[in-house]
Design an enzyme around this catalytic site. Structure first.
Site, PDB file in Angstrom:
ATOM      1  N   HIS A   1     -30.983  -1.499  70.251  1.00  0.00           N
ATOM      2  CA  HIS A   1     -29.934  -1.330  69.264  1.00  0.00           C
ATOM      3  C   HIS A   1     -29.703  -2.633  68.483  1.00  0.00           C
ATOM      4  O   HIS A   1     -29.655  -2.631  67.250  1.00  0.00           O
ATOM      5  CB  HIS A   1     -28.677  -0.892  70.003  1.00  0.00           C
ATOM      6  CG  HIS A   1     -27.510  -0.722  69.138  1.00  0.00           C
ATOM      7  ND1 HIS A   1     -27.332   0.390  68.354  1.00  0.00           N
ATOM      8  CD2 HIS A   1     -26.472  -1.546  68.882  1.00  0.00           C
ATOM      9  CE1 HIS A   1     -26.215   0.240  67.668  1.00  0.00           C
ATOM     10  NE2 HIS A   1     -25.676  -0.924  67.970  1.00  0.00           N
ATOM     11  N   LYS A   2     -29.614  -3.748  69.238  1.00  0.00           N
ATOM     12  CA  LYS A   2     -29.448  -5.062  68.598  1.00  0.00           C
ATOM     13  C   LYS A   2     -30.644  -5.340  67.702  1.00  0.00           C
ATOM     14  O   LYS A   2     -30.508  -5.807  66.576  1.00  0.00           O
ATOM     15  CB  LYS A   2     -29.407  -6.155  69.669  1.00  0.00           C
ATOM     16  CG  LYS A   2     -28.046  -6.540  70.179  1.00  0.00           C
ATOM     17  CD  LYS A   2     -28.189  -7.854  70.969  1.00  0.00           C
ATOM     18  CE  LYS A   2     -26.999  -8.192  71.800  1.00  0.00           C
ATOM     19  NZ  LYS A   2     -27.231  -9.377  72.662  1.00  0.00           N
TER      20      LYS A   2
ATOM     21  N   ASN B   1     -33.815  -6.985  75.249  1.00  0.00           N
ATOM     22  CA  ASN B   1     -34.412  -5.668  75.431  1.00  0.00           C
ATOM     23  C   ASN B   1     -33.480  -4.608  74.888  1.00  0.00           C
ATOM     24  O   ASN B   1     -33.668  -3.430  75.108  1.00  0.00           O
ATOM     25  CB  ASN B   1     -34.751  -5.402  76.907  1.00  0.00           C
ATOM     26  CG  ASN B   1     -36.111  -5.992  77.249  1.00  0.00           C
ATOM     27  OD1 ASN B   1     -37.039  -5.913  76.436  1.00  0.00           O
ATOM     28  ND2 ASN B   1     -36.223  -6.609  78.406  1.00  0.00           N
TER      29      ASN B   1
ATOM     30  N   ASP C   1     -26.520 -15.657  72.251  1.00  0.00           N
ATOM     31  CA  ASP C   1     -25.585 -15.598  73.361  1.00  0.00           C
ATOM     32  C   ASP C   1     -24.175 -15.547  72.780  1.00  0.00           C
ATOM     33  O   ASP C   1     -23.880 -16.225  71.794  1.00  0.00           O
ATOM     34  CB  ASP C   1     -25.749 -16.816  74.283  1.00  0.00           C
ATOM     35  CG  ASP C   1     -25.251 -16.505  75.688  1.00  0.00           C
ATOM     36  OD1 ASP C   1     -25.531 -15.409  76.197  1.00  0.00           O
ATOM     37  OD2 ASP C   1     -24.572 -17.361  76.278  1.00  0.00           O
ATOM     38  N   THR C   2     -23.333 -14.716  73.393  1.00  0.00           N
ATOM     39  CA  THR C   2     -21.998 -14.472  72.838  1.00  0.00           C
ATOM     40  C   THR C   2     -20.939 -14.623  73.908  1.00  0.00           C
ATOM     41  O   THR C   2     -21.177 -14.297  75.068  1.00  0.00           O
ATOM     42  CB  THR C   2     -21.932 -13.029  72.273  1.00  0.00           C
ATOM     43  OG1 THR C   2     -22.812 -12.926  71.171  1.00  0.00           O
ATOM     44  CG2 THR C   2     -20.524 -12.673  71.811  1.00  0.00           C
TER      45      THR C   2
ATOM     46  N   GLY D   1     -18.049  -3.856  75.543  1.00  0.00           N
ATOM     47  CA  GLY D   1     -17.434  -5.120  75.970  1.00  0.00           C
ATOM     48  C   GLY D   1     -15.923  -5.106  75.769  1.00  0.00           C
ATOM     49  O   GLY D   1     -15.232  -4.160  76.154  1.00  0.00           O
TER      50      GLY D   1
HETATM   51  P1  IMP Z   1     -24.272 -11.132  75.081  1.00  0.00           P
HETATM   52  O1  IMP Z   1     -24.526 -12.603  75.081  1.00  0.00           O
HETATM   53  O2  IMP Z   1     -24.479 -10.484  73.733  1.00  0.00           O
HETATM   54  O3  IMP Z   1     -24.972 -10.412  76.189  1.00  0.00           O
HETATM   55  O4  IMP Z   1     -22.699 -10.944  75.372  1.00  0.00           O
HETATM   56  C1  IMP Z   1     -22.083 -11.383  76.582  1.00  0.00           C
HETATM   57  C2  IMP Z   1     -20.819 -10.580  76.840  1.00  0.00           C
HETATM   58  O5  IMP Z   1     -19.843 -10.825  75.830  1.00  0.00           O
HETATM   59  C3  IMP Z   1     -21.010  -9.055  76.842  1.00  0.00           C
HETATM   60  O6  IMP Z   1     -21.378  -8.578  78.102  1.00  0.00           O
HETATM   61  C4  IMP Z   1     -19.625  -8.564  76.447  1.00  0.00           C
HETATM   62  O7  IMP Z   1     -18.769  -8.522  77.550  1.00  0.00           O
HETATM   63  C5  IMP Z   1     -19.138  -9.635  75.496  1.00  0.00           C
HETATM   64  N1  IMP Z   1     -19.460  -9.279  74.095  1.00  0.00           N
HETATM   65  C6  IMP Z   1     -20.512  -9.735  73.369  1.00  0.00           C
HETATM   66  N2  IMP Z   1     -20.481  -9.219  72.132  1.00  0.00           N
HETATM   67  C7  IMP Z   1     -19.395  -8.419  72.087  1.00  0.00           C
HETATM   68  C8  IMP Z   1     -18.842  -7.604  71.075  1.00  0.00           C
HETATM   69  O8  IMP Z   1     -19.343  -7.485  69.942  1.00  0.00           O
HETATM   70  N3  IMP Z   1     -17.705  -6.941  71.381  1.00  0.00           N
HETATM   71  C9  IMP Z   1     -17.115  -7.013  72.603  1.00  0.00           C
HETATM   72  N4  IMP Z   1     -17.595  -7.749  73.588  1.00  0.00           N
HETATM   73  C10 IMP Z   1     -18.734  -8.451  73.347  1.00  0.00           C
END
Ligand code: IMP
Length: 199
Positions: free
Chosen positions: A13-14, A10, A70-71, A151
């Site tokens: 921006h992404k 949601n 997922d990151t 993040g």
């Molecule tokens: P998501 O899977 O994109 O929601 O990322 C999970 C978590 O990883 C986020 O809540 C951030 O804490 C961290 N994260 C993901 N992408 C980045 C980034 O590009 N820079 C810094 N932290 C990130």
């Protein structure tokens, strides 16, 4: 004809970022736009499991093409933590500043500060799953620098750079970032698929 793909997020921006790279052969839509308003479970032990869980959830509900990402930040001296728990490393609620404080505390006195961001994207196209990965290697510095990004950006310096992600413009970060690289692979794949006339 424009092909519709659901991006399991949601975060507008992404979505705009990925739409921009994809051009107009595909129309990306968010979860809200397709009526999925509940939080999608993310109970996997790995980034791949979580990305897969999110894309399958959408596919099972709507039977439409979709992808999810997922990151995580993986720190070598912490055996890969916070990894899949990056968003809620310090507490149950998501707090970037508490996460950074805890990471710096856990790394204090450690000589090896190398780390990497890793993104996994799971795409379901015509009922088949495809995975894409993007990695950026770097290191965790001792104090926050910069105020852009989100993040862990203020404490992460990518290899070959002397600035943190939080000191870079969005374009600059996207060129080298984990997510930028994973998205580039996804975009290349989708464009190829389209030009082969498969969809
Ligand atoms: P998501 O899977 O994109 O929601 O990322 C999970 C978590 O990883 C986020 O809540 C951030 O804490 C961290 N994260 C993901 N992408 C980045 C980034 O590009 N820079 C810094 N932290 C990130």
């Amino acid at each position: 004809m424009m092909k519709r793909i659901i991006f399991s997020t949601n975060n507008r921006h992404k979505l705009e970022e990925v739409q921009h790279s994809l051009g107009d052969a595909f129309e990306l839509v968010t979860l809200k736009e397709v009526g999925i308003v509940e939080d999608i479970p993310e109970t996997g032990e790995t980034l791949q499991e979580n990305a897969s869980q999110k894309s399958h959830y959408v596919f099972d509900r709507l039977g439409e093409d979709c992808f999810a990402d997922d990151t995580g930040l993986e720190v070598v001296a912490l055996n890969g933590a916070p990894g899949v728990h990056s968003a809620r490393y310090a507490s149950l609620e998501k707090s970037d500043s508490k996460n950074i404080d805890l990471l710096l505390k856990n790394l204090s006195g450690k000589l090896d500060r190398s780390a990497r961001f890793r993104t996994v994207i799971s795409l379901i196209l015509n009922g088949q799953e495809y995975l894409f990965e993007g990695i950026v290697n770097g290191r965790i510095i001792e104090d926050r620098r910069g105020c852009d990004g989100f993040g862990y950006d203020p404490i992460f310096v990518p290899d070959g750079c002397d600035r943190t992600f939080a000191e870079m413009s969005m374009e600059e970060k996207n060129q080298i970032s984990h997510r930028g690289r994973a998205v580039a692979k996804l975009v290349e794949f989708l464009k190829q698929y389209r030009s082969d006339g498969i969809i």
